[in-house]
Design a protein around this motif. Structure first.
Motif: not given
Length: 321
Positions: A262-274, A287-302
């Motif tokens: 199941k996904v929780e057995q494979v996923m990377t927890a607490n992913p990098l967000t913007i 993205m260039n610094g961490r060598k990733v191509t996508s970032l999920f967008v999360v507002d910690p204030a929300g």
């Protein structure tokens, strides 16, 4: 002439103009403050005018004012005499430029502002000139030699006038607390617009986001990765918060028996967000610094729920480099 001679000439010209700019800075006084105050009180637009080289400087000053929160446009004095005086109205402020202060083509604009009580700021290099005598606010440029050998070609004088226009524009910006967001509103295109783009302007929202809840079988998660086209899938907990992310690297690490997990057995927890309010330029750097191509967008204030996803190609298409 030799290369050294050319360089020496260039340095001499710049040095002459630099000394004039220092003199201008020292000469600024009450008239400059009065000009800023008059422009701030304008209910309409700032009408900038000048003839010849002063006209070219006037166009640039009008453009700078308009792009920094002060409505402004250039009116050619010759065209003003043939109908364009109608562009000046009550509530406007005229900013008129002339090195000599006696430019004949400006006579109609000056007379029109006086007749209809339109406030006028005059900028000239000759004390007691017609323009400065008629102006409500008179800014006298300090005496300075033109940089050319003949002393006739407008060089130093236009440099001082241009710098004075920039000084007025920046003083108005600072008083109005003009922010990068305001600036971007006037510069949506080109490199400047791209540099000031926010993540929220480029991110994908709603059903476009590749999301699956905790407990999802990896077979279903693989379908979501394939359908959405971001190369990743986000995993949400029971409250809808982003709990993790499944990437290509996660898939490679769990190839053996992947479809039994199941996904929780494979996923990377607490992913990098913007954050959505972050600059897209910053997201690209992450993205260039961490060598990733996508970032999920999360507002910690929300409420912590994913609001979107940003792909590196979104930044590149927008001209963010």
């Amino acid at each position: 002439m030799t290369t050294d001679t050319f360089i020496e000439t260039g340095r001499r010209v710049i040095a002459v103009e630099a000394r004039a700019l220092n003199a201008l800075a020292d000469a600024l006084g009450d008239s400059f403050a009065q000009a800023v105050d008059l422009l701030l009180k304008a209910e309409g637009r700032v009408i900038v005018s000048g003839m010849g080289k002063s006209g070219h400087i006037a166009r640039k000053i009008a453009a700078t004012l308009a792009s920094t929160g002060t409505p402004a446009h250039f009116v050619h004095p010759a065209e003003a005499s043939h109908g364009d005086l109608g562009m000046l109205a009550h509530g406007d402020v005229a900013l008129v430029l002339s090195n000599s202060g006696e430019t004949p083509e400006l006579a109609d604009i000056i007379a029109y502002t006086r007749r209809f009580s339109i406030p006028m700021i005059g900028v000239a290099g000759r004390e007691g000139s017609t323009l400065l005598r008629q102006a409500d606010v008179a800014i006298l440029l300090p005496p300075a030699d033109e940089a050319c050998p003949t002393g006739l070609v407008p060089t130093t004088s236009t440099t001082m006038t241009l710098a004075l226009g920039d000084a007025l524009a920046v003083a108005l910006m600072e008083h109005r607390d003009f922010t990068p967001d305001h600036f971007r509103a006037f510069h949506p295109g080109g490199k400047l617009g791209a540099r000031l783009s926010k993540v929220r302007d480029l991110m994908h929202r709603g059903d476009a986001m590749p999301l699956v809840p905790v407990g999802t079988e990896m077979g279903e998660a693989l379908i979501a990765i394939s359908q959405k086209g971001f190369g990743v899938v986000g995993v949400t907990d029971t409250a809808g918060h982003l709990a993790g992310i499944v990437t290509d690297g996660d898939l490679r690490r769990h190839l053996r028996g992947l479809l039994e997990l199941k996904v929780e057995q494979v996923m990377t927890a607490n992913p990098l967000t913007i954050r959505p309010e972050s600059l897209a330029e910053q997201a690209l750097a992450v993205m260039n610094g961490r060598k990733v191509t996508s970032l999920f967008v999360v507002d910690p204030a929300g409420d912590g729920r994913p609001e979107g996803i940003l792909h590196i190609h979104d930044c590149l298409r927008a001209g963010v480099v």
